[in-house]
Design a protein around this motif. Structure first.
Motif, PDB file in Angstrom:
ATOM      1  N   ALA A 134       6.986 -34.887  -7.413  1.00  0.00           N
ATOM      2  CA  ALA A 134       7.390 -35.900  -6.073  1.00  0.00           C
ATOM      3  C   ALA A 134       8.756 -36.152  -6.087  1.00  0.00           C
ATOM      4  O   ALA A 134       9.437 -36.264  -5.096  1.00  0.00           O
ATOM      5  CB  ALA A 134       6.523 -36.941  -6.247  1.00  0.00           C
ATOM      6  N   GLU A 135       9.366 -36.491  -7.495  1.00  0.00           N
ATOM      7  CA  GLU A 135      10.858 -36.851  -7.360  1.00  0.00           C
ATOM      8  C   GLU A 135      11.792 -35.728  -7.133  1.00  0.00           C
ATOM      9  O   GLU A 135      12.695 -36.101  -6.188  1.00  0.00           O
ATOM     10  CB  GLU A 135      11.266 -37.071  -9.027  1.00  0.00           C
ATOM     11  N   GLU A 136      11.468 -34.602  -7.293  1.00  0.00           N
ATOM     12  CA  GLU A 136      12.298 -33.395  -6.843  1.00  0.00           C
ATOM     13  C   GLU A 136      12.256 -33.489  -5.361  1.00  0.00           C
ATOM     14  O   GLU A 136      13.194 -33.069  -4.725  1.00  0.00           O
ATOM     15  CB  GLU A 136      11.839 -31.871  -7.800  1.00  0.00           C
ATOM     16  N   LEU A 137      10.965 -33.562  -5.033  1.00  0.00           N
ATOM     17  CA  LEU A 137      10.620 -33.262  -3.285  1.00  0.00           C
ATOM     18  C   LEU A 137      11.654 -34.336  -2.649  1.00  0.00           C
ATOM     19  O   LEU A 137      12.377 -34.248  -1.538  1.00  0.00           O
ATOM     20  CB  LEU A 137       9.247 -33.404  -2.873  1.00  0.00           C
ATOM     21  N   TRP A 138      11.635 -35.464  -3.129  1.00  0.00           N
ATOM     22  CA  TRP A 138      12.487 -36.801  -2.672  1.00  0.00           C
ATOM     23  C   TRP A 138      13.947 -36.463  -2.739  1.00  0.00           C
ATOM     24  O   TRP A 138      14.713 -36.729  -1.924  1.00  0.00           O
ATOM     25  CB  TRP A 138      12.041 -38.107  -3.233  1.00  0.00           C
ATOM     26  N   ALA A 139      14.189 -35.968  -3.792  1.00  0.00           N
ATOM     27  CA  ALA A 139      15.777 -35.620  -4.120  1.00  0.00           C
ATOM     28  C   ALA A 139      16.269 -34.522  -3.106  1.00  0.00           C
ATOM     29  O   ALA A 139      17.373 -34.650  -2.403  1.00  0.00           O
ATOM     30  CB  ALA A 139      15.967 -35.148  -5.451  1.00  0.00           C
ATOM     31  N   LEU A 140      15.383 -33.599  -2.818  1.00  0.00           N
ATOM     32  CA  LEU A 140      15.741 -32.588  -1.738  1.00  0.00           C
ATOM     33  C   LEU A 140      15.840 -33.142  -0.578  1.00  0.00           C
ATOM     34  O   LEU A 140      16.927 -33.015   0.300  1.00  0.00           O
ATOM     35  CB  LEU A 140      14.801 -31.441  -1.711  1.00  0.00           C
ATOM     36  N   ASP A 141      15.000 -33.925   0.101  1.00  0.00           N
ATOM     37  CA  ASP A 141      14.723 -34.624   1.276  1.00  0.00           C
ATOM     38  C   ASP A 141      16.048 -35.690   1.391  1.00  0.00           C
ATOM     39  O   ASP A 141      16.719 -35.497   2.212  1.00  0.00           O
ATOM     40  CB  ASP A 141      13.760 -35.565   1.428  1.00  0.00           C
ATOM     41  N   GLY A 142      16.593 -36.199   0.226  1.00  0.00           N
ATOM     42  CA  GLY A 142      17.614 -37.190   0.117  1.00  0.00           C
ATOM     43  C   GLY A 142      19.103 -36.346   0.451  1.00  0.00           C
ATOM     44  O   GLY A 142      20.144 -36.892   0.752  1.00  0.00           O
ATOM     45  N   VAL A 177      14.692 -45.499   4.919  1.00  0.00           N
ATOM     46  CA  VAL A 177      15.237 -46.944   4.299  1.00  0.00           C
ATOM     47  C   VAL A 177      14.990 -46.849   3.022  1.00  0.00           C
ATOM     48  O   VAL A 177      15.972 -47.369   2.382  1.00  0.00           O
ATOM     49  CB  VAL A 177      14.621 -48.086   4.974  1.00  0.00           C
ATOM     50  N   ILE A 178      14.329 -46.180   2.314  1.00  0.00           N
ATOM     51  CA  ILE A 178      14.127 -45.916   0.731  1.00  0.00           C
ATOM     52  C   ILE A 178      15.238 -45.058   0.244  1.00  0.00           C
ATOM     53  O   ILE A 178      15.851 -45.227  -0.542  1.00  0.00           O
ATOM     54  CB  ILE A 178      13.068 -45.577   0.209  1.00  0.00           C
ATOM     55  N   GLY A 179      15.489 -43.960   0.970  1.00  0.00           N
ATOM     56  CA  GLY A 179      16.145 -42.869   0.652  1.00  0.00           C
ATOM     57  C   GLY A 179      17.575 -42.948   0.616  1.00  0.00           C
ATOM     58  O   GLY A 179      18.715 -42.266   0.071  1.00  0.00           O
ATOM     59  N   VAL A 180      18.160 -43.768   1.750  1.00  0.00           N
ATOM     60  CA  VAL A 180      19.590 -43.904   1.965  1.00  0.00           C
ATOM     61  C   VAL A 180      20.177 -45.168   1.232  1.00  0.00           C
ATOM     62  O   VAL A 180      19.332 -45.903   0.858  1.00  0.00           O
ATOM     63  CB  VAL A 180      20.074 -44.243   3.484  1.00  0.00           C
ATOM     64  N   ASP A 181      21.574 -45.027   1.178  1.00  0.00           N
ATOM     65  CA  ASP A 181      22.171 -46.466   0.376  1.00  0.00           C
ATOM     66  C   ASP A 181      21.832 -47.646   1.216  1.00  0.00           C
ATOM     67  O   ASP A 181      22.036 -47.427   2.562  1.00  0.00           O
ATOM     68  CB  ASP A 181      23.747 -46.081   0.454  1.00  0.00           C
ATOM     69  N   PRO A 182      21.637 -48.522   0.578  1.00  0.00           N
ATOM     70  CA  PRO A 182      21.204 -49.892   1.541  1.00  0.00           C
ATOM     71  C   PRO A 182      22.407 -50.483   2.373  1.00  0.00           C
ATOM     72  O   PRO A 182      21.912 -50.781   3.533  1.00  0.00           O
ATOM     73  CB  PRO A 182      21.141 -50.748   0.321  1.00  0.00           C
ATOM     74  N   ASP A 183      23.557 -50.171   2.212  1.00  0.00           N
ATOM     75  CA  ASP A 183      24.659 -50.650   2.859  1.00  0.00           C
ATOM     76  C   ASP A 183      24.645 -49.485   4.370  1.00  0.00           C
ATOM     77  O   ASP A 183      25.186 -50.011   5.370  1.00  0.00           O
ATOM     78  CB  ASP A 183      25.961 -50.248   2.225  1.00  0.00           C
ATOM     79  N   PHE A 184      23.728 -48.394   4.236  1.00  0.00           N
ATOM     80  CA  PHE A 184      23.827 -47.355   5.247  1.00  0.00           C
ATOM     81  C   PHE A 184      22.652 -47.864   6.249  1.00  0.00           C
ATOM     82  O   PHE A 184      22.575 -47.527   7.529  1.00  0.00           O
ATOM     83  CB  PHE A 184      23.638 -46.029   4.798  1.00  0.00           C
ATOM     84  N   VAL A 185      21.971 -48.773   5.822  1.00  0.00           N
ATOM     85  CA  VAL A 185      20.431 -48.993   6.608  1.00  0.00           C
ATOM     86  C   VAL A 185      20.796 -49.545   8.165  1.00  0.00           C
ATOM     87  O   VAL A 185      20.073 -49.371   9.026  1.00  0.00           O
ATOM     88  CB  VAL A 185      19.415 -50.140   5.715  1.00  0.00           C
ATOM     89  N   PRO A 186      22.017 -50.675   7.919  1.00  0.00           N
ATOM     90  CA  PRO A 186      22.045 -51.064   9.474  1.00  0.00           C
ATOM     91  C   PRO A 186      22.547 -49.866  10.617  1.00  0.00           C
ATOM     92  O   PRO A 186      22.126 -50.020  11.676  1.00  0.00           O
ATOM     93  CB  PRO A 186      23.176 -51.920   9.389  1.00  0.00           C
ATOM     94  N   HIS A 207       6.160 -52.639  11.400  1.00  0.00           N
ATOM     95  CA  HIS A 207       5.689 -51.791  10.141  1.00  0.00           C
ATOM     96  C   HIS A 207       6.653 -51.384   9.127  1.00  0.00           C
ATOM     97  O   HIS A 207       6.244 -51.145   8.003  1.00  0.00           O
ATOM     98  CB  HIS A 207       5.067 -50.373  10.845  1.00  0.00           C
ATOM     99  N   VAL A 208       7.970 -51.522   9.455  1.00  0.00           N
ATOM    100  CA  VAL A 208       9.032 -51.138   8.462  1.00  0.00           C
ATOM    101  C   VAL A 208      10.101 -52.425   8.557  1.00  0.00           C
ATOM    102  O   VAL A 208      11.098 -51.950   8.994  1.00  0.00           O
ATOM    103  CB  VAL A 208      10.119 -49.825   8.946  1.00  0.00           C
ATOM    104  N   PRO A 209       9.740 -53.369   7.841  1.00  0.00           N
ATOM    105  CA  PRO A 209      10.387 -54.663   8.135  1.00  0.00           C
ATOM    106  C   PRO A 209      11.813 -54.350   7.573  1.00  0.00           C
ATOM    107  O   PRO A 209      12.699 -55.073   8.047  1.00  0.00           O
ATOM    108  CB  PRO A 209       9.798 -55.584   7.171  1.00  0.00           C
ATOM    109  N   ALA A 210      12.131 -53.457   6.591  1.00  0.00           N
ATOM    110  CA  ALA A 210      13.662 -53.095   6.092  1.00  0.00           C
ATOM    111  C   ALA A 210      14.407 -52.802   7.206  1.00  0.00           C
ATOM    112  O   ALA A 210      15.567 -52.931   6.892  1.00  0.00           O
ATOM    113  CB  ALA A 210      13.430 -52.270   5.043  1.00  0.00           C
ATOM    114  N   LEU A 211      13.894 -52.282   8.382  1.00  0.00           N
ATOM    115  CA  LEU A 211      14.989 -51.975   9.472  1.00  0.00           C
ATOM    116  C   LEU A 211      15.396 -53.081  10.174  1.00  0.00           C
ATOM    117  O   LEU A 211      16.200 -53.070  10.948  1.00  0.00           O
ATOM    118  CB  LEU A 211      13.922 -51.100  10.221  1.00  0.00           C
TER     119      LEU A 211
END
Ligand SMILES: [Fe+2]
Ligand SMILES: [Fe+2]
Length: 224
Positions: A134-142, A177-186, A207-211
């Motif tokens: 799973a970690e490798e798949l997330w890393a590719l996605d990122g 929102v989990i995959g990008v740098d927090p500064d990039f979320v806005p 549904h995704v309050p972090a946005l």
């Protein structure tokens, strides 16, 4: 064995983005000639980017682990490329035939694309889950943003969300929102919101309050 985290890590590409491609193309076919001229070039750019990401990022990584796993995509990718080029030329007014011929070619292209996407989901998606953690798949996605210019991301991101249902929007936005740098979320939130009407945006943020507040919600109310 079914692993929900691995499934989530590949679902964006093989389920939600495939679904958005199918939905946009169906809408273009239903919309007749005016929508073909207006929207097909953008559809084509996004499908081409999807194929490029598969061929330059996901599939080479898979081939290193499990040679031959993505071989069945090669011929369909070339055919899709060829047919896209023809249709885009027509959408740009180069030697465009009558509306009936365009429509007939679009429907044929739709069948071809659907067959390819179903095959990728049936063969390549399980191979990705089988050969990576799973970690490798997330890393590719990122790494997706390494392959696309910010200008193109700005075009592609709203398009993804316009053509996804709520389940897809929540899944993809939650992963982003989990995959990008927090500064990039806005910035991300602005891109997503620019394609959605205010109700759909609010529903997504529920549904995704972090946005939401603290990212782009205030600007979004002005934009839309
Ligand atoms: Fe593909
Ligand atoms: Fe694909």
């Amino acid at each position: 064995m079914y692993n929900p985290e691995k499934f989530n890590a590949v679902a964006d590409n093989f389920i939600h983005i495939h679904g958005a491609l199918i939905r946009d193309l169906a809408g273009i076919i239903d919309g007749g000639e005016p929508l073909f001229f207006e929207s097909f070039p953008r559809f084509s750019r996004i499908l081409a980017a999807h194929t490029q990401l598969e061929e330059e990022l996901f599939f080479p990584a898979l081939e290193e682990r499990a040679p031959g796993s993505s071989a069945s995509t090669e011929a369909p990718h070339r055919e899709i490329e060829e047919h896209l080029a023809q249709l885009v030329a027509w959408a740009e007014g180069i030697d465009a035939p009558g509306a009936c011929t365009v429509q007939e070619r679009l429907v044929r292209f739709q069948r071809e694309l659907q067959g390819h996407l179903v095959e990728e989901r049936r063969v390549v998606m399980p191979a990705m889950m089988e050969n990576f953690s799973a970690e490798e798949l997330w890393a590719l996605d990122g790494r997706i943003m390494e392959f696309c210019s910010p200008e193109f991301m700005q075009e592609m991101m709203p398009w993804w969300f316009i053509h996804m249902n709520l389940g897809g929007r929540v899944a993809v936005a939650g992963n982003l929102v989990i995959g990008v740098d927090p500064d990039f979320v806005p910035v991300l939130a602005q891109w997503i919101a620019s394609g959605l009407d205010p109700d759909a945006w609010r529903e997504l943020v529920d549904h995704v309050p972090a946005l939401g507040p603290g990212s782009a919600s205030i600007e979004v109310q002005v934009v839309v």
